[in-house]
Design an enzyme around this catalytic site. Structure first.
Site, PDB file in Angstrom:
ATOM      1  CB  VAL A 295      -0.957   0.002   1.208  1.00 53.25           C
ATOM      2  CG1 VAL A 295      -1.788   1.283   1.238  1.00 53.25           C
ATOM      3  CG2 VAL A 295      -1.877  -1.210   1.154  1.00 53.25           C
TER       4      VAL A 295
ATOM      5  CE  LYS B 284      -8.129  -6.303   7.876  1.00 50.16           C
ATOM      6  NZ  LYS B 284      -6.842  -5.995   7.245  1.00 50.16           N
TER       7      LYS B 284
ATOM      8  CD  GLU C 229     -13.638   5.527   2.709  1.00 49.18           C
ATOM      9  OE1 GLU C 229     -14.130   4.387   2.691  1.00 49.18           O
ATOM     10  OE2 GLU C 229     -14.284   6.542   3.002  1.00 49.18           O
TER      11      GLU C 229
ATOM     12  CB  VAL D 279     -13.977  -0.667   5.890  1.00 47.37           C
ATOM     13  CG1 VAL D 279     -15.156  -1.554   5.487  1.00 47.37           C
ATOM     14  CG2 VAL D 279     -13.788  -0.707   7.399  1.00 47.37           C
TER      15      VAL D 279
ATOM     16  N   GLY E 298     -11.110  -1.597   1.023  1.00 50.55           N
ATOM     17  CA  GLY E 298     -10.100  -1.126   0.072  1.00 50.55           C
ATOM     18  C   GLY E 298     -10.473   0.178  -0.599  1.00 50.55           C
TER      19      GLY E 298
ATOM     20  CD  GLU F  11      -1.462 -12.159   3.806  1.00 48.15           C
ATOM     21  OE1 GLU F  11      -0.308 -12.613   3.713  1.00 48.15           O
ATOM     22  OE2 GLU F  11      -1.771 -11.007   3.443  1.00 48.15           O
TER      23      GLU F  11
ATOM     24  CG  ASP G 254     -10.051  -8.903   7.252  1.00 46.06           C
ATOM     25  OD1 ASP G 254      -9.086  -8.144   7.399  1.00 46.06           O
ATOM     26  OD2 ASP G 254     -10.912  -8.748   6.359  1.00 46.06           O
TER      27      ASP G 254
ATOM     28  CE  LYS H 294     -11.390  -5.630   5.845  1.00 46.26           C
ATOM     29  NZ  LYS H 294     -11.312  -6.422   4.606  1.00 46.26           N
TER      30      LYS H 294
ATOM     31  N   GLY I 198      -5.717  -4.622  -2.713  1.00 49.84           N
ATOM     32  CA  GLY I 198      -4.840  -4.308  -3.839  1.00 49.84           C
ATOM     33  C   GLY I 198      -4.108  -3.012  -3.621  1.00 49.84           C
TER      34      GLY I 198
END
Length: 433
Positions: free
Chosen positions: A15, A106, A130, A133, A135, A191, A202, A206, A303
């Site tokens: 990222v 997150k 932002e 959650v 992406g 993963e 996860d 979120k 991504g």
């Protein structure tokens, strides 16, 4: 206001690299929107010698967080390093030095969001997240800005791309969970250790973030009822198709009569519901508002560039606040007491699959139990089993309370005609109720 805004980056992974690329490649657009440029001045990394796919001056890289957090020229800290405690300490330090913070973390926001927001407010700083959650899908800004005048009643959605990819493969290709997981890992969607994704943690984190924003209440992670996808049987996908459903891992949050319920669980979704069409690694969040009705936010859930886009939208929001002199003034403290809805006030439809003895009167016995529980059926399937003298019975209830449904499962286990309760799932209709 300075003629140039300097960014301090904590982390230069997938990222972080995307953020650098966006700033480099969109400089003209940034100048057009803001009236001046944006630059990445310092970047905290773990290894100075590591090869990277972005070009930065070697002097911009550092292994000392103080070089970033205490640089007087840096206005905004972008935290994309991941982890919890170290990132938390860095963000608190950033606020202490009057720097604004944008994060994609997150896990951190779910666990420590209220604490960090309080620190931001005390120091008149912005805290935006932002990218934490869905992406690149702007769901948080949609809730906090776009739907701010409405009263949100329910938020439900697919907020984990890994599990959605796995369930799509199991549904469409008929492959086992293990095979679909390996495919997701080979493609980079999962993963090496997929536990947080496939066990629903996860998605739960979120949903905590979404519920806080949607209902203006403080929800904690331990308030979320969580069930993952590891025990879903292929048989249930087959029966879902017969019943015009598909299977999704759904995050669900509802506010009703001053009570909140938040859960993550595998759910049968009507094929006519908009969420049923969300496949593979994509995310979507379906929001019901008292005034607006139903809306849906859809997009890539992860991504490099999708998430970096969400990060940069927050960076731009911070800079615009700097121009207006309103940093740290937009946050509204939670105003709703987040009492958790008890099981007798949580309503839904449910699917249940039973192995029963293939004998006269078996179904009548089961029907009588549900009649005593005041639970009626919307759909019924009875299918001969490959097991000797057994049959499979699939029931879809009308709306009932979670308490009644859970009690009915316990009583079914004790019926002499029931060999086993094989599976049960929440059911959601077409979204038009």
């Amino acid at each position: 206001m300075k003629n140039n805004v300097s960014i301090g980056l904590l982390g230069l992974g997938v990222v972080g690299s995307g953020v650098v690329k966006l700033i480099e490649n969109r400089q003209e657009e940034l100048v057009n929107q803001l009236g001046f440029g944006v630059n990445v001045k310092r970047v905290l990394v773990r290894d100075l010698e590591k090869e990277r796919d972005v070009q930065l001056a070697q002097t911009a890289l550092t292994t000392d967080p103080n070089d970033v957090l205490h640089d007087p020229d840096i206005d905004v800290i972008v935290e994309v390093m991941g982890g919890i405690e170290e990132a938390r300490q860095h963000i608190l330090e950033a606020f202490a030095t009057k720097k604004h913070v944008v994060t994609a973390n997150k896990d951190l926001i779910a666990l420590h969001g209220p604490e960090l927001q309080d620190a931001a407010n005390r120091n008149q700083c912005d805290l935006f997240y932002e990218a934490s959650v869905a992406g690149g899908t702007p769901i948080l800004r949609g809730l906090s800005d776009g739907l701010i005048s409405d009263r949100i009643q329910q938020v439900m959605g697919i907020v984990n791309g890994t599990t959605n990819y796995i369930l799509t493969k199991m549904d469409e290709d008929g492959v086992t969970y293990e095979s679909a997981l390996k495919d997701a890992q080979d493609l980079g969607f999962a993963e090496a250790d997929p536990t947080a994704d496939v066990e629903g943690l996860d998605a739960a984190r979120k949903m905590v973030i979404l519920a806080r924003l949607a209902f203006s209440t403080n929800i904690e992670l331990e308030d979320v009822e969580v069930t993952g996808i590891t025990n879903i049987a292929l048989n249930d996908f087959e029966y879902a198709k017969k019943l015009d459903y598909t299977m999704k891992l759904i995050g669900f949050a509802k506010y009703h009569d001053q009570h909140v319920e938040v859960s993550v669980q595998p759910t049968f979704i009507s094929v006519n519901h908009p969420l049923a069409a969300v496949k593979n690694e994509y995310n979507a969040v379906f929001v019901d508002g008292e005034a607006v009705g139903s809306t849906m936010f859809y997009g890539p859930g992860a991504g490099s560039m999708a998430t970096a886009t969400a990060v940069m939208s927050d960076v731009i929001a911070v800079i615009k606040n700097m121009q207006l002199g309103v940093n740290g003034k937009g946050f509204v403290k939670p105003c709703v007491d987040g009492k958790l809805a008890p099981p007798d006030q949580r309503f839904g439809q449910y699917y249940i699959r039973l192995n029963v003895k293939d004998e006269v009167g078996a179904f009548a016995t089961i029907s009588e139990l549900f009649n005593q529980m005041d639970i009626s059926f919307e759909r019924i399937l009875q299918i001969p089993s490959s097991k000797y003298e057994q049959a499979e019975v699939i029931l879809v209830t009308h709306k009932t309370t979670l308490k009644k449904f859970e009690e009915s499962k316990v009583k079914l286990e004790n019926l002499s005609v029931v060999e086993s309760v094989e599976s049960s799932y929440r059911v959601e209709g077409d979204g038009n109720e």
